[in-house]
Design an enzyme around this catalytic site. Structure first.
Site, mmCIF file in Angstrom:
data_model
loop_
_atom_site.group_PDB
_atom_site.id
_atom_site.type_symbol
_atom_site.label_atom_id
_atom_site.label_comp_id
_atom_site.label_asym_id
_atom_site.label_seq_id
_atom_site.Cartn_x
_atom_site.Cartn_y
_atom_site.Cartn_z
ATOM 1 N N SER A 1 0.860 -1.183 0.000
ATOM 2 C CA SER A 1 0.000 0.000 0.000
ATOM 3 C C SER A 1 0.894 1.230 0.000
ATOM 4 C CB SER A 1 -0.901 0.034 1.244
ATOM 5 O OG SER A 1 -1.989 -0.843 1.107
ATOM 6 N N GLU B 1 -1.908 18.939 -4.983
ATOM 7 C CA GLU B 1 -3.202 18.881 -5.658
ATOM 8 C C GLU B 1 -4.119 17.802 -5.081
ATOM 9 O OE1 GLU B 1 -0.216 18.607 -7.021
ATOM 10 O OE2 GLU B 1 0.064 20.538 -8.034
ATOM 11 N N SER B 2 -3.743 17.126 -3.994
ATOM 12 C CA SER B 2 -4.519 16.140 -3.216
ATOM 13 C C SER B 2 -3.743 14.843 -2.980
ATOM 14 C CB SER B 2 -5.930 15.922 -3.748
ATOM 15 O OG SER B 2 -6.712 17.104 -3.562
ATOM 16 N N HIS C 1 -2.977 0.250 -3.935
ATOM 17 C CA HIS C 1 -3.010 -0.969 -3.130
ATOM 18 C C HIS C 1 -2.874 -2.124 -4.106
ATOM 19 C CE1 HIS C 1 -4.327 1.434 0.245
ATOM 20 N NE2 HIS C 1 -5.295 1.930 -0.497
ATOM 21 N N CYS D 1 -6.944 18.547 -7.569
ATOM 22 C CA CYS D 1 -7.771 19.744 -7.613
ATOM 23 C C CYS D 1 -7.062 20.766 -8.481
ATOM 24 C CB CYS D 1 -8.056 20.282 -6.219
ATOM 25 S SG CYS D 1 -6.585 20.701 -5.293
#
Lengths: 122, 122
Positions: A55, A62-63, A68, A83
């Site tokens: 993971s 931008e986020s 996974h 974003c």
């Protein structure tokens, strides 16, 4: 009305199992995808599971990007949450698909944070 | 056919702006949500943006929780991605909604990694 975020969910099947098992390679791939997306990395966390699976998350200005892997199913779930208009999500998708030798890709795109003037409150 | 992961997307609107701005509180809330979900935390990364907004991700043994806040819109986007049957996502959702004083919650649940015997390859 305006969507604050663009959330792209990738289902990557029939990938290269050995790559999916290797935390070093997965980290390089996720950071490489962020670079292709022209995203600015501001944080990261990766974890190797036992007996298998990785993971990883990269926080970007931008986020985030996350992955996974389930090597036993030749499968990886990847999210690209951005974003603003600057991120090049398509380049990141192509890079990840190629790096994982994915033979079966599905893409779902969801708008996040659809807001209007009634949402901004004191 | 079987879904490897359960991905819950929360749209939290009309939240408490001061909480959304505070990286310390956001971290406590995301870790608290992981605890309520009975998830095992194995990694984390948080980032404070300027002039405002917080991004945070917690990697759990069952996948991840993420949050991105837009205080100026009283909005937070939260993802709870779990695998296996042990995670209590509902408890985590209730805790987050309460902690952020959210007055407007939307929930979207997506199955990730729907696989069958044809997907397992050497």
């Amino acid at each position: 009305m305006y969507a604050l975020g663009r959330h792209t969910l990738l289902e990557l099947k029939q990938c290269d199992r050995e790559v999916l098992e290797d935390i070093g390679e997965i980290r390089e791939i996720l950071l490489g995808a962020a670079e292709r997306a022209k995203a600015k990395v501001v944080g990261e966390s990766f974890h190797q599971f036992s007996p298998q699976g990785v993971s990883g998350v990269v926080i970007i200005a931008e986020s985030h990007l996350s992955i996974h892997t389930w090597p036993e199913w030749n499968y990886a779930a990847v999210d690209i949450f951005t974003c603003g208009d600057s991120a090049n999500t398509e380049e990141a998708i192509e890079f990840m698909t190629r790096s994982l030798s994915c033979q079966n890709l599905s893409v779902l795109e969801i708008s996040r944070g659809i807001v209007g003037s009634h949402d901004a409150q004191g």
